[in-house]
Design a protein around this motif. Sequence first.
Motif, short mmCIF file in Angstrom:
data_model
loop_
_atom_site.label_atom_id
_atom_site.label_comp_id
_atom_site.label_asym_id
_atom_site.label_seq_id
_atom_site.Cartn_x
_atom_site.Cartn_y
_atom_site.Cartn_z
N LEU A 164 0.73 -1.28 0.14
CA LEU A 164 -0.14 0.10 0.02
C LEU A 164 0.71 1.16 -0.06
O LEU A 164 0.51 2.18 -0.59
CB LEU A 164 -0.86 -0.09 1.27
N LEU A 165 1.89 1.12 0.80
CA LEU A 165 2.89 2.49 0.72
C LEU A 165 3.47 2.57 -0.56
O LEU A 165 3.52 3.81 -1.28
CB LEU A 165 3.81 2.21 1.79
N ALA A 166 3.97 1.57 -1.21
CA ALA A 166 4.55 1.71 -2.52
C ALA A 166 3.58 2.06 -3.59
O ALA A 166 4.00 2.97 -4.32
CB ALA A 166 5.21 0.21 -2.90
N ASN A 167 2.59 1.43 -3.58
CA ASN A 167 1.66 1.85 -4.67
C ASN A 167 0.80 3.08 -4.40
O ASN A 167 0.44 3.84 -5.39
CB ASN A 167 0.63 0.60 -4.99
N GLY A 168 0.81 3.40 -3.21
CA GLY A 168 -0.05 4.70 -2.82
C GLY A 168 0.88 5.83 -3.31
O GLY A 168 0.39 6.63 -3.91
N THR A 169 2.06 5.72 -3.00
CA THR A 169 2.94 6.71 -3.59
C THR A 169 2.89 6.95 -5.09
O THR A 169 2.78 7.97 -5.90
CB THR A 169 4.55 6.61 -3.23
N MET A 170 2.90 5.52 -5.66
CA MET A 170 2.87 5.60 -7.27
C MET A 170 1.57 6.16 -7.71
O MET A 170 1.63 6.95 -8.75
CB MET A 170 3.05 4.31 -7.76
N LEU A 171 0.42 5.99 -7.09
CA LEU A 171 -0.87 6.39 -7.42
C LEU A 171 -0.86 7.77 -7.26
O LEU A 171 -1.28 8.41 -8.23
CB LEU A 171 -1.95 5.58 -6.52
N ALA A 172 -0.26 8.38 -6.05
CA ALA A 172 -0.37 9.73 -5.99
C ALA A 172 0.21 10.61 -7.26
O ALA A 172 -0.10 11.72 -7.39
CB ALA A 172 0.10 10.26 -4.64
N LEU A 173 1.67 10.04 -7.37
CA LEU A 173 2.43 10.84 -8.23
C LEU A 173 1.80 10.65 -9.87
O LEU A 173 1.85 11.50 -10.52
CB LEU A 173 3.84 9.97 -8.56
N SER A 174 1.38 9.59 -10.18
CA SER A 174 0.57 9.17 -11.39
C SER A 174 -0.67 10.11 -11.58
O SER A 174 -0.95 10.37 -12.81
CB SER A 174 0.44 7.63 -11.82
N ALA A 284 -5.64 -3.90 1.13
CA ALA A 284 -6.04 -3.28 2.39
C ALA A 284 -7.00 -4.22 3.32
O ALA A 284 -6.75 -4.61 4.35
CB ALA A 284 -6.84 -1.85 2.20
N VAL A 285 -7.79 -4.74 2.50
CA VAL A 285 -9.00 -5.41 3.06
C VAL A 285 -7.98 -6.93 3.73
O VAL A 285 -8.15 -7.41 4.79
CB VAL A 285 -10.17 -5.95 2.54
N MET A 286 -7.16 -7.34 2.73
CA MET A 286 -6.42 -8.68 3.30
C MET A 286 -5.63 -8.22 4.41
O MET A 286 -5.35 -9.29 5.14
CB MET A 286 -5.56 -9.15 1.83
N GLY A 287 -4.99 -7.20 4.35
CA GLY A 287 -4.19 -7.05 5.41
C GLY A 287 -4.63 -6.81 6.54
O GLY A 287 -4.25 -7.24 7.73
N ALA A 288 -5.96 -6.27 6.60
CA ALA A 288 -6.69 -6.05 8.07
C ALA A 288 -7.22 -7.36 8.49
O ALA A 288 -7.48 -7.65 9.62
CB ALA A 288 -7.86 -5.20 7.53
N LEU A 289 -7.16 -8.53 7.50
CA LEU A 289 -8.19 -9.62 8.01
C LEU A 289 -6.74 -10.59 8.46
O LEU A 289 -7.02 -11.83 8.70
CB LEU A 289 -8.95 -10.34 6.87
N THR A 290 -5.46 -10.20 8.07
CA THR A 290 -4.48 -11.24 8.28
C THR A 290 -4.43 -11.86 9.73
O THR A 290 -4.34 -13.02 10.09
CB THR A 290 -3.16 -10.73 7.91
#
Length: 444
Positions: A164-174, A284-290
């Motif tokens: 989420l950190l990696a792709n959140g950064t990529m998403l914000a930049l793109s 995010a849902v997957m991480g919350a349910l781990t």
Amino acid sequence: MHHDRSPSMARLAAASLAGTAIEFYDFFVYGTAAALVLGPLFFPTFSPLAGTLAAFGTFAVGFVSRPLGSMLFGPIGDRHGRRPVLIASLLLTGVATVAVGFVPTYDSIGVAAPVLLLVLRFLQGLGLGGEWGGAVLLTAEHAPAERRGLWSGFPQVGPAIGFLLANGTMLALSATLSDAEFRSWGWRVPFWGAGLLAGAGLLLRAQLTESPRFQELAELGERATAPLAEVVRGHWRLVLLTAGGLAVGYAVFYAVTTWSLAYGTERLGVARTTLLGCIMAAVAVMGALTPLAAHFGDRFGRRPLCLVGCVATVVWMFPLVALLRTGEPPLMFLGFLGALLAFITMFAVTSAYLPELFEARVRCTGAALGYNLAGVLGGALTPIVATAMSHGDGPPWGVAAYLTAAALLSLGCFVLLPETRPTADRPDGGRSAVRPLEAGEAAV
């Protein structure tokens, strides 16, 4: 007893989670870049399909080097302690990731550009190959037996946070940069950010204490002198079965997070931000349910959850492809979520299951080697094979068939592995051929 141990376990689990999140951030940010921009920037003489395959080829190198990282750092963990492995592996991965952000493109330095990319990706994988074993063992070997699955499951939340950190950064930049700006310098920013994260992670890990099980081995003079040789000689079957069992998890995860991103943007014309948003919501849902799945591992056993995860994967792969093919965000999200829930059903219990399978003197080497060999079998090849199988005009049913076959292979491996969960009436794990972490004896 639980009251005294829980606060320290909470701090330990938090530090392990933070470390794995940072390490996997480093690893995932490369995968996203490979799907989005590395092909045209570093392989511009290739066709679009060949460029994507070449970028995924450098992506795969990180998986190939992960078992080598296990062979390098695992024996250090078994001979000198789990804690030094955590610090060294984080430092190596962080430096390599930051360096990727400074590599000139093909237009600037020619063929040296993809070669440098390849070397740095290799070093990323080398560091991550040592990271997982140290992080989960430090948590698992501190945890009380009856809650080992839950506590050792927290490092398994790290990959979701890192993604989420990696792709959140990529998403914000793109989303905020023009396509030209993103391709020019925007994609480099997440790699540079890895330096700050690595520094924070090193500060956290410097405060951790060594595993009590390793300290006991050291005091008794029972540390392995040649852990890798012992694993290869005496536990090769266990390594191969765990690698085969976990392979489908890697295949499913990277089919969702890497291949589908490239396929959706290039073949279906789905906006990059839309597709990343769907994938991130499912992760995010997957991480919350781990933690919940890890708790189920304490209640119902490690092996049953792995078997359920494999069966769920068999059932869901064709619906996954059908839902992705629609290009509709709610349906794509549903497809991704079903696949990732099947994945985490297996992987949430892995950090308790693998340490319990291997005896203490070679546990860091054996568990890490099985886990990272699975990455080669499932993670390295999946984006390449899936991309090659989805070049036609019709739905990529071949990808679904490939993932289903991987799930059946993993199911067979888990059938051959024993259960390890300690039982309430027999804390030594009486239902299993395997003794608990404290006993330090392996099932062969």
